[in-house]
Design a protein around this motif. Sequence first.
Motif, PDB file in Angstrom:
ATOM      1  N   VAL A   1       0.847  -1.193   0.000  1.00  0.00           N
ATOM      2  CA  VAL A   1       0.000   0.000   0.000  1.00  0.00           C
ATOM      3  C   VAL A   1       0.880   1.241   0.000  1.00  0.00           C
ATOM      4  O   VAL A   1       1.719   1.419   0.887  1.00  0.00           O
ATOM      5  CB  VAL A   1      -0.944   0.005   1.217  1.00  0.00           C
ATOM      6  CG1 VAL A   1      -1.703   1.324   1.301  1.00  0.00           C
ATOM      7  CG2 VAL A   1      -1.919  -1.158   1.138  1.00  0.00           C
ATOM      8  N   GLY A   2       0.685   2.097  -0.999  1.00  0.00           N
ATOM      9  CA  GLY A   2       1.432   3.349  -1.083  1.00  0.00           C
ATOM     10  C   GLY A   2       2.668   3.232  -1.953  1.00  0.00           C
ATOM     11  O   GLY A   2       3.169   2.132  -2.219  1.00  0.00           O
TER      12      GLY A   2
ATOM     13  N   ALA B   1       9.056   4.899   2.109  1.00  0.00           N
ATOM     14  CA  ALA B   1       8.978   3.772   3.043  1.00  0.00           C
ATOM     15  C   ALA B   1       8.364   2.549   2.364  1.00  0.00           C
ATOM     16  O   ALA B   1       8.828   1.418   2.556  1.00  0.00           O
ATOM     17  CB  ALA B   1       8.157   4.164   4.266  1.00  0.00           C
ATOM     18  N   SER B   2       7.329   2.767   1.552  1.00  0.00           N
ATOM     19  CA  SER B   2       6.680   1.657   0.855  1.00  0.00           C
ATOM     20  C   SER B   2       7.622   1.024  -0.163  1.00  0.00           C
ATOM     21  O   SER B   2       7.682  -0.203  -0.305  1.00  0.00           O
ATOM     22  CB  SER B   2       5.411   2.152   0.154  1.00  0.00           C
ATOM     23  OG  SER B   2       4.486   2.669   1.083  1.00  0.00           O
ATOM     24  N   VAL B   3       8.361   1.863  -0.888  1.00  0.00           N
ATOM     25  CA  VAL B   3       9.312   1.348  -1.881  1.00  0.00           C
ATOM     26  C   VAL B   3      10.430   0.566  -1.194  1.00  0.00           C
ATOM     27  O   VAL B   3      10.864  -0.483  -1.674  1.00  0.00           O
ATOM     28  CB  VAL B   3       9.882   2.499  -2.736  1.00  0.00           C
ATOM     29  CG1 VAL B   3      10.971   1.991  -3.679  1.00  0.00           C
ATOM     30  CG2 VAL B   3       8.772   3.165  -3.546  1.00  0.00           C
TER      31      VAL B   3
ATOM     32  N   VAL C   1      -2.856  -7.373   1.284  1.00  0.00           N
ATOM     33  CA  VAL C   1      -2.279  -6.036   1.140  1.00  0.00           C
ATOM     34  C   VAL C   1      -1.323  -5.836   2.308  1.00  0.00           C
ATOM     35  O   VAL C   1      -1.552  -6.335   3.414  1.00  0.00           O
ATOM     36  CB  VAL C   1      -3.349  -4.919   1.119  1.00  0.00           C
ATOM     37  CG1 VAL C   1      -4.238  -5.048  -0.096  1.00  0.00           C
ATOM     38  CG2 VAL C   1      -4.176  -4.917   2.391  1.00  0.00           C
ATOM     39  N   LEU C   2      -0.249  -5.120   2.055  1.00  0.00           N
ATOM     40  CA  LEU C   2       0.799  -4.916   3.058  1.00  0.00           C
ATOM     41  C   LEU C   2       0.876  -3.440   3.417  1.00  0.00           C
ATOM     42  O   LEU C   2       1.095  -2.587   2.557  1.00  0.00           O
ATOM     43  CB  LEU C   2       2.133  -5.415   2.511  1.00  0.00           C
ATOM     44  CG  LEU C   2       3.347  -5.373   3.434  1.00  0.00           C
ATOM     45  CD1 LEU C   2       3.070  -6.053   4.764  1.00  0.00           C
ATOM     46  CD2 LEU C   2       4.536  -6.029   2.762  1.00  0.00           C
ATOM     47  N   ILE C   3       0.683  -3.159   4.693  1.00  0.00           N
ATOM     48  CA  ILE C   3       0.559  -1.788   5.175  1.00  0.00           C
ATOM     49  C   ILE C   3       1.714  -1.462   6.113  1.00  0.00           C
ATOM     50  O   ILE C   3       2.116  -2.296   6.929  1.00  0.00           O
ATOM     51  CB  ILE C   3      -0.779  -1.612   5.923  1.00  0.00           C
ATOM     52  CG1 ILE C   3      -1.955  -1.664   4.939  1.00  0.00           C
ATOM     53  CG2 ILE C   3      -0.819  -0.312   6.711  1.00  0.00           C
ATOM     54  CD1 ILE C   3      -3.302  -1.742   5.615  1.00  0.00           C
ATOM     55  N   ILE C   4       2.236  -0.237   6.011  1.00  0.00           N
ATOM     56  CA  ILE C   4       3.174   0.270   7.022  1.00  0.00           C
ATOM     57  C   ILE C   4       2.347   1.121   7.980  1.00  0.00           C
ATOM     58  O   ILE C   4       1.960   2.244   7.671  1.00  0.00           O
ATOM     59  CB  ILE C   4       4.305   1.086   6.388  1.00  0.00           C
ATOM     60  CG1 ILE C   4       5.071   0.227   5.388  1.00  0.00           C
ATOM     61  CG2 ILE C   4       5.259   1.607   7.464  1.00  0.00           C
ATOM     62  CD1 ILE C   4       6.146   0.980   4.634  1.00  0.00           C
ATOM     63  N   LYS C   5       2.065   0.555   9.126  1.00  0.00           N
ATOM     64  CA  LYS C   5       1.099   1.156  10.049  1.00  0.00           C
ATOM     65  C   LYS C   5       1.509   2.542  10.529  1.00  0.00           C
ATOM     66  O   LYS C   5       0.677   3.444  10.668  1.00  0.00           O
ATOM     67  CB  LYS C   5       0.921   0.230  11.261  1.00  0.00           C
ATOM     68  CG  LYS C   5      -0.272   0.575  12.117  1.00  0.00           C
ATOM     69  CD  LYS C   5      -0.295  -0.242  13.383  1.00  0.00           C
ATOM     70  CE  LYS C   5       0.528   0.428  14.454  1.00  0.00           C
ATOM     71  NZ  LYS C   5       0.407  -0.164  15.777  1.00  0.00           N
ATOM     72  N   GLU C   6       2.798   2.716  10.748  1.00  0.00           N
ATOM     73  CA  GLU C   6       3.268   3.950  11.378  1.00  0.00           C
ATOM     74  C   GLU C   6       3.109   5.187  10.506  1.00  0.00           C
ATOM     75  O   GLU C   6       3.170   6.303  11.001  1.00  0.00           O
ATOM     76  CB  GLU C   6       4.743   3.798  11.779  1.00  0.00           C
ATOM     77  CG  GLU C   6       4.979   2.706  12.805  1.00  0.00           C
ATOM     78  CD  GLU C   6       4.228   2.950  14.095  1.00  0.00           C
ATOM     79  OE1 GLU C   6       4.136   4.110  14.528  1.00  0.00           O
ATOM     80  OE2 GLU C   6       3.704   1.991  14.671  1.00  0.00           O
ATOM     81  N   ILE C   7       2.961   5.007   9.193  1.00  0.00           N
ATOM     82  CA  ILE C   7       2.842   6.182   8.320  1.00  0.00           C
ATOM     83  C   ILE C   7       1.381   6.469   7.984  1.00  0.00           C
ATOM     84  O   ILE C   7       1.092   7.293   7.125  1.00  0.00           O
ATOM     85  CB  ILE C   7       3.660   6.006   7.026  1.00  0.00           C
ATOM     86  CG1 ILE C   7       3.132   4.846   6.183  1.00  0.00           C
ATOM     87  CG2 ILE C   7       5.132   5.822   7.338  1.00  0.00           C
ATOM     88  CD1 ILE C   7       3.822   4.696   4.837  1.00  0.00           C
TER      89      ILE C   7
ATOM     90  N   LEU D   1      -1.729  -7.365   6.103  1.00  0.00           N
ATOM     91  CA  LEU D   1      -0.447  -7.547   6.782  1.00  0.00           C
ATOM     92  C   LEU D   1       0.126  -6.182   7.131  1.00  0.00           C
ATOM     93  O   LEU D   1      -0.099  -5.199   6.426  1.00  0.00           O
ATOM     94  CB  LEU D   1       0.534  -8.300   5.889  1.00  0.00           C
ATOM     95  CG  LEU D   1       0.078  -9.672   5.372  1.00  0.00           C
ATOM     96  CD1 LEU D   1       1.113 -10.232   4.417  1.00  0.00           C
ATOM     97  CD2 LEU D   1      -0.157 -10.634   6.529  1.00  0.00           C
ATOM     98  N   LYS D   2       0.877  -6.124   8.218  1.00  0.00           N
ATOM     99  CA  LYS D   2       1.527  -4.871   8.616  1.00  0.00           C
ATOM    100  C   LYS D   2       3.033  -5.078   8.652  1.00  0.00           C
ATOM    101  O   LYS D   2       3.532  -6.146   9.019  1.00  0.00           O
ATOM    102  CB  LYS D   2       1.027  -4.399   9.981  1.00  0.00           C
ATOM    103  CG  LYS D   2       1.350  -5.349  11.110  1.00  0.00           C
ATOM    104  CD  LYS D   2       1.082  -4.721  12.469  1.00  0.00           C
ATOM    105  CE  LYS D   2       1.477  -5.701  13.579  1.00  0.00           C
ATOM    106  NZ  LYS D   2       1.393  -5.110  14.912  1.00  0.00           N
ATOM    107  N   ALA D   3       3.745  -4.048   8.247  1.00  0.00           N
ATOM    108  CA  ALA D   3       5.207  -4.059   8.305  1.00  0.00           C
ATOM    109  C   ALA D   3       5.653  -3.546   9.662  1.00  0.00           C
ATOM    110  O   ALA D   3       4.874  -2.949  10.398  1.00  0.00           O
ATOM    111  CB  ALA D   3       5.777  -3.199   7.184  1.00  0.00           C
TER     112      ALA D   3
END
Length: 663
Positions: A171-172, A176-178, A233-239, A260-262
Amino acid sequence: MKKLDDAFSALYKGDNIVKLTELRYIPRWIVIIIDISIILLSIFLAYILLDRLRVQVNFPNHRLEKRIILIAVNLLFMFVFRTYAGIIRHSTFFDLFKIVLSSGSTLVTLIFLNFFIELLFDKPLYLYPTLFLYFFISISLMFFFRMVTKQFFNILIDIKGASSKTRVAVVGISDASVSLARAILHNPNYPYRLEGFVTKRSDSNKAVLLGHKIYNSDYFFKNKNITDKFDAVLIIKEIMSKQELEEWMTLALDHGLKVLKAPTLSKMRDSDLVGGIRQLQIEDLLNRRPIKIENEEVTRRHAGKSVLVTGGAGSIGSEIVRQVAQFSPSLIIVLDQAESPLYELELELLEKFPDQKFKFVLADISNSYRLEKIFELYHFSMVYHAAAYKHVPLIEENPHEAIFVNVLGTKNVALLSKKYKVNRFVMVSTDKAVNPTNVMGASKRTAELFVQSLQNTEGNTTKFITTRFGNVLGSNGSVIPHFRKQIEKGGPVTITHPDIIRYFMTIPEACELVLQAGTMGDGGEIYVFDMGEPVKILDLARRMIKLSGYIPDEEIKIKFIGLRPGEKLYEELLSNNATTVPTHHEKIMISKDPYLGFEEIDLLCKQIIKSAVKRDKIQVVTLLKAIVPEFISNNSEFELLDIKDNDIIVMSDQSPSIQLSNN
C-alpha cells in the motif's frame, strides 16, 4: 562438493530446479576458474577493440608474456582481496567493491611497471588505453557474472516456492513503501512475493515501480480479476492515521484479502523489515499515537532508588517493572501472591535486564506483618501499588475477598509507605471505581478514598497519588484474548449486550502514564488519563472475526448472553459531581472528586474489614454503599439494598453493626 555433483547429475535426471536450489554455494576453485576466464576474455576484448581501431601495440612478439604478467598480477590481488570468497548467490555491492579494489590495484601496479619499462626501453610495456579498457571490461564482466548468478538462483527459488508464497500488494508508493517492496524483492527466501502496488493516487495508473504495476485503489478493489491475483495487502502502520488504517483494512477484508503490517519505521532494516511482517491485529486499530514521556523527570525519580511494585506479576504490574528497570534503580522489589506468574516474570527479567538488581517476593498484601518486614528492610523511595482483585463477576460472588485485597491490602501498603517515609506512593485504580455498579468498582473507590485521605494526616511526608484508567489491551482476562480464543475454536463469540462500550488503552501506554503521573503534583490527586474514543464491543468482535479471515454471523456466530452481575453498558472516568483540571501533560488530567477525612474513612474501613472476616456478604456490600453513596448495584443480587429514602448509620469503632432507619 557432493551438492555440486548432485546439481550436475540432476541436469540429466530432469529435476534440476529442485537440486540447483539446494546448492548452497559454488566452490571457490570454480569461482577462480571463472574469474580467470573472465580475465582472458577481458584481455581478448580489449585487444579486439584496439585492433579494430588500428592501434599498434608495443612488443608484439611478447604478447603471451604480457598476458601472463597481467593475469598473474590480477590473480595476486584477487587472492589479496579474496574476491572469490563471497557466496555468489548472495553477492552485494560490497563484492563489487572488492572487485574494484582488486582490478584497481592491478591497474596501478601495471602502470608503475609501464613506467619502469618505459625508462628502460623508451616505450611502455602496455598501451595505456589497453590497461584502462581491460580495467573497465574485467570489472563489468566479473560483477555481471555475480549478479546474473544471484538472479538465476533467486528465480529458481522463486519458481520453487511460488505456490506457497503470499502474493502481496504494498500500500502506497512513498519512500517507506518502496523500501519495503525492495526488501521483499531482495529476500527470495521470505514467504512473500511482491505482485504490485496499490495507492489512492490516480496519476500513476500507467507507471511501473520496481518492475511491478501501480494500481489505483478504486480500480483495484472493483476489479475481481485483479484482486484474485493477490492474497494480501501490506501496510506500514506507522505512516498511516487510524482512519486510513481502518479504511484500508475494511476495503481489503471486504474483498477477501488479508491485511499484513510491516514493522515500525524505526525497525526498517532490510531483512529485519521483511522478517517482522505480521498479520494486522485488532490492537493495531485500537492503539493510538505514542505518548510523549518526560524521561528526564521520570529518570530522576527512579535512578539509583529502591522501588516496590505490588501485584508485580500481573499485566500492569509487570509492565511497570519493565519500564522502571530502564531507569536503573538501585533495587526493584517485585511483590505478588501468585507463585507461578512471579517465577515466570523472574526468568524473563533476569534475562532481559542482567545488570539490574531485582528481589522477587511472594507475599499477600493483606498480611501487614509480612509487609512491614519488607518496608523496614529496603527503605523504598517509590511504591507502585498495582495489586488488586479486578474480575467483576468473581468479586460480585465473593465481596469479602475484594475487601481483604483491594481495601485492607491497599490500607496496609499505604500506611507503611507513610510510616517509612516513602517519597511517593502511586496507586493504580480503575474507571470502574467511578459511579460503581459492582463490588469490585466500589472496593477500588474505597481504596481511593483511603489513599487520598492520608495526604493531609499529621506527620505525613509521602505524596499519595492515584491513577485511574479503563481497560487495557491484552491484560489477563480482558475481552480481546477471550474473543481470540473463541474465534480459534470456531465460535460463537459471546457478548453480554449489543450496546456495550468500553475505553481501551495498551498496557505500555497505561504504564507510561502511571510513571509520568507519579512524578507530578503535590500528593492527594486522582489522575485520570485520556482514553480516546470508546469502542463498541460488538464492532470490536466483528473486526476481530474479519481479521481472522472469517465472515461474522455466518462462519463465526455472535451470541448475546446478557450483562453479567455488576456489569454496566459503559464506563466513566469521572463521577457525576467531579470536575477535571488539566495538567502540563495533554494526556493526564486531575479529577476533583469528593473525599473523606482520614478518621472517617479509617473507621469505615475498619468496620467493613471486620464484616469481611465474618464472610457476611450483605453486611459487606451495605457498608460499601455507605462508604460510596454513588454505588448502585446493577444486574446483581445486591440491588435489593438500593432502597430509596434510607440512611445508613455507622456506629462506633467498637461496634461494626449498622442500622437502617426510614425517614
